[in-house]
Design an enzyme around this catalytic site. Structure first.
Site, PDB file in Angstrom:
ATOM      1  N   LYS A 170       6.197   5.581  -0.508  1.00 18.40           N
ATOM      2  CA  LYS A 170       5.935   5.893   0.904  1.00 18.40           C
ATOM      3  C   LYS A 170       6.670   4.873   1.768  1.00 18.40           C
ATOM      4  CE  LYS A 170       2.010   7.680   3.607  1.00 18.40           C
ATOM      5  NZ  LYS A 170       2.483   9.052   3.835  1.00 18.40           N
ATOM      6  N   GLU A 173       9.362  18.821   0.782  1.00 16.73           N
ATOM      7  CA  GLU A 173       8.133  18.431   1.482  1.00 16.73           C
ATOM      8  C   GLU A 173       8.456  18.463   2.961  1.00 16.73           C
ATOM      9  OE1 GLU A 173       7.474  14.368   0.154  1.00 16.73           O
ATOM     10  OE2 GLU A 173       9.523  13.816   0.716  1.00 16.73           O
TER      11      GLU A 173
END
Lengths: 275, 275
Positions: free
Chosen positions: A140, A172
């Site tokens: 992340k 995504e």
């Protein structure tokens, strides 16, 4: 409101970092984000697992072990007394004299308001396509520039986020995982994505009631799917009805999506009640 | 030493930004970097052109026009009284309550020491390969995470930078442009790269004495080339003798490279003397 920087709790309005931080100068940072509801943090350990994993992948040392980190987070929540709040952990490469070479990490914990998507559930949302795949997608990282540079265009067309694709494969969205439903089967990309915590638990709930496939998803398939939704920590399950101006199915949130969203809501509430 | 933040000159040691800056939180920022030598800034307008171009590509507004910006930079140089210094301009997406949506940009001017590569010219440097292509490569974004996460490995093998390649094509190194020489022809990647200011002027000098090709460069070719070098603002022309552990030619800086480096040095000195 207070926040936590390195080893101090400080008023948020006074919370600054020296400009030599390599997170600022060189985009070298990771983060995580979760929600506290009346002191309960659904899937807390999942989020912390991911945060420590992101740090490890970049050789960044989180300055606290999990027990200490939880204490700091609960202390912050107690002080700020917010019933529902987002919690952001940010870890950067630290201060660098040469504005380049990572040193000892800087670590922040910040309470931020939870975005409210409630108007969007009944009508569904629009996405915009973007040819892009994140670097180290399982980490992340803080790099959102590709999507942020498109925000004016998103606003113009009323889209919520961009959907990343490359060479005919979809991955995504900027801040969510992507799912399609076709002939009663739930399908979601398996690779090249951040492994969302909401994704994980939605899949768990879904597996009790339908066939689930985690696999490569082609761009061609999505326009031929029966229903589409995205999942995220603040979004839970959010129906998608339009991608790049093309209407998905009949342009309304699908019945399987709505049912799954309700089931997930109950499952999520259970996590809060268990506390 | 002082630096400039938004509209103030402040001591560098006290130079901070609020943590809500989206450059820090979301890697949304651009920069540029050039060198001042005794008050002369070689190719100053080229650097400013590129800085304004980077900003424009991301819809970031530089808060000063070119005349004002030059005044601020010269004021900083006068105050800091450094004979030779790097000047970094940084422009981020500004402070964001939601730690996401860009607002009014934050703008910094910072004096930093010029890295010294002088021990490396006579022996040449090593590069490490990395499968990566920058997003919006023509824009000088702050995202260096892919290369920074490899710094421990670079240190271990004594390499200076990573060389980006993808699907058999080479692009640029982390902080420099890439050149090969084969049969007396100078060849450098034409696309997927930051258009370096030193690259531009090295090409200008080179065109007076040899054939030059700006085109797609294949990974295969580089290991078969006669000489290799990289160019950058602080590096000028730096010979490369080893890539990913493979020795280039005879493992020594090439004669054409050394000649071009001397010619460029004279051309660069002219820029300073002209002042």
């Amino acid at each position: 409101m207070i926040c936590f920087i390195n080893n101090s709790f400080v008023p948020y309005r006074d919370a600054t970092l020296h400009i030599s931080d390599v997170g600022l100068q060189r985009g070298f940072g990771i983060f995580d984000y979760f929600i506290s509801v009346n002191g309960a943090i659904p899937f807390f350990d999942d989020y912390l697992n991911r945060f420590y994993l992101s740090a490890e992948k970049l050789n960044l040392k989180v300055p606290f072990d999990r027990g200490d980190l939880k204490k700091k987070i609960y202390h912050l929540l107690n002080e700020n007394k917010l019933a529902i709040t987002g919690v952001k952990l940010l870890l950067t490469g630290g201060f660098a004299d040469d504005l380049y070479t990572p040193t000892d990490p800087n670590f922040l914990i910040i309470n931020i308001p939870v975005p409210n998507y409630s108007d969007t559930y009944s009508d569904g949302i629009k996405l915009l396509l973007l040819d892009y795949v994140r670097y180290l997608p399982e980490v992340k990282t803080t790099f959102y520039l590709p999507a942020l540079s498109l925000l004016p265009e998103l606003k113009r067309i009323g889209a919520l986020e961009t959907l990343y694709h490359h060479k005919g494969i979809v991955y995504e969205t900027t801040r969510a995982n992507f799912f399609i439903i076709k002939n009663g089967v739930l399908i979601t990309p398996s690779e090249g994505i951040l492994k969302g915590i909401t994704r994980k638990h939605v899949l768990k709930v879904a597996r009790l009631q339908m066939k689930v496939e985690e696999r490569i998803v082609k761009l061609d398939e999505i326009f031929d799917s029966d229903e589409i939704f995205i999942t995220g920590t603040s979004k839970h399950i959010l129906p998608v009805v339009n991608i790049d101006g093309k209407i998905i199915a009949n342009g309304r949130p699908g019945t399987i999506t709505n049912k799954l969203a309700q089931d997930f809501k109950a499952y999520y509430q259970d996590q809060i009640d268990k506390k």
